[in-house]
Design an enzyme around this catalytic site. Structure first.
Site, PDB file in Angstrom:
ATOM      1  N   SER A  24       0.879  -1.189   0.183  1.00 36.79           N
ATOM      2  CA  SER A  24       0.055   0.009   0.022  1.00 36.79           C
ATOM      3  C   SER A  24       0.884   1.206  -0.006  1.00 36.79           C
ATOM      4  CB  SER A  24      -0.833  -0.034   1.205  1.00 36.79           C
ATOM      5  OG  SER A  24      -2.017   0.957   0.991  1.00 36.79           O
ATOM      6  N   ASN A  25       0.298   2.310   0.348  1.00 39.20           N
ATOM      7  CA  ASN A  25       1.241   3.577   0.497  1.00 39.20           C
ATOM      8  C   ASN A  25       0.544   4.510   1.535  1.00 39.20           C
ATOM      9  OD1 ASN A  25      -0.987   5.443  -0.837  1.00 39.20           O
ATOM     10  ND2 ASN A  25      -0.780   3.989  -2.539  1.00 39.20           N
TER      11      ASN A  25
END
Ligand code: CTP
Length: 217
Positions: A21-22
């Site tokens: 993810s980020n």
């Protein structure tokens, strides 16, 4: 008018307990949804997992992966006058998510990644959307040139460009400083401000452009 907004990160599963993810907080997209609702628009917010609460009065569709966001956008785009893509969609996902938790064994582990769906890039070509299309561009160099290129390649009416090499703005921050890139090379720089204030200004500019396409705001 009806406006579709994407927001937040996506999560791409590695195994049942891990994902890629980020750092996207979803703040910009949620602020845009709130501002659009406050301006009297009907808002559909398609959001990845975030910790902030959805604005009242906004229709929320929760998704996790880029593929789910792609499907949700395709399903909800018909009937929208504008679409704003502020989500930080993962560009790659594990080619195969393990069905069981990956146990540690060797000293190194290689993950094979494959491209995710380019949602913004599909809006004109695959979904035949004819409304006002807004994308974001997060760049670390050649901000305007990259944003103008993205505007043309993806058939956008506006790209909101932010320089993510500067600290304190953009990703995971409460403030942002952006340059608006319109067709024909026209640009407008907006000063650093809270994402809430910026969202109101952006919704005003987008609404004005839709009502009067020749508008110089
Ligand atoms: N975006 C999207 N789907 C993706 C990746 C990005 O809809 N799979 C959208 C984002 O919401 C944003 C815009 O595309 O509005 C720009 O994202 P960015 O990742 O900066 O684009 P790039 O991947 O850099 O585009 P390219 O690699 O073609 O330059």
């Amino acid at each position: 008018m009806r406006i579709l907004i994407t927001a937040g990160p996506t999560r791409e599963p590695i195994d049942p307990v891990r994902f890629l993810s980020n750092r996207s907080s979803g703040r910009m997209g949620y602020a845009l949804a709130e501002a659009a609702h406050a301006a009297g628009h009907e808002v559909l917010l398609i959001s990845g997992p975030v910790t902030i609460s959805p604005p009242l009065g906004v229709q929320l569709v929760r998704i996790e992966t880029a593929r789910e966001m792609y499907n949700a956008v395709q399903a909800h785009l018909p009937g929208c006058a504008a679409a704003i893509f502020s989500a930080a969609v993962a560009d790659y996902r594990p080619a195969q998510a393990a069905t069981q938790k990956i146990k540690k064994s060797a000293t190194t582990l290689t993950l094979e990644l494959e491209r995710t769906e380019d949602i913004l890039g599909s809006v004109r070509s695959q979904f035949a959307f004819t409304g006002f299309l807004v994308g974001f561009a997060a760049e670390t160099e050649n901000l305007i040139a990259h944003a103008q290129d993205k505007l043309q390649r993806k058939g956008c009416d506006l790209i909101i460009a932010n320089d993510v090499s500067q600290s304190g703005i953009g990703f995971d921050s409460t403030e942002n400083e952006v340059t608006l890139c319109f067709p024909l090379g026209k640009t407008t720089a907006l000063p650093r401000q809270s994402k809430t204030a910026l969202a109101h200004e952006l919704i005003h500019i987008i609404s004005s452009r839709i009502q009067s396409p020749a508008s110089s705001i």
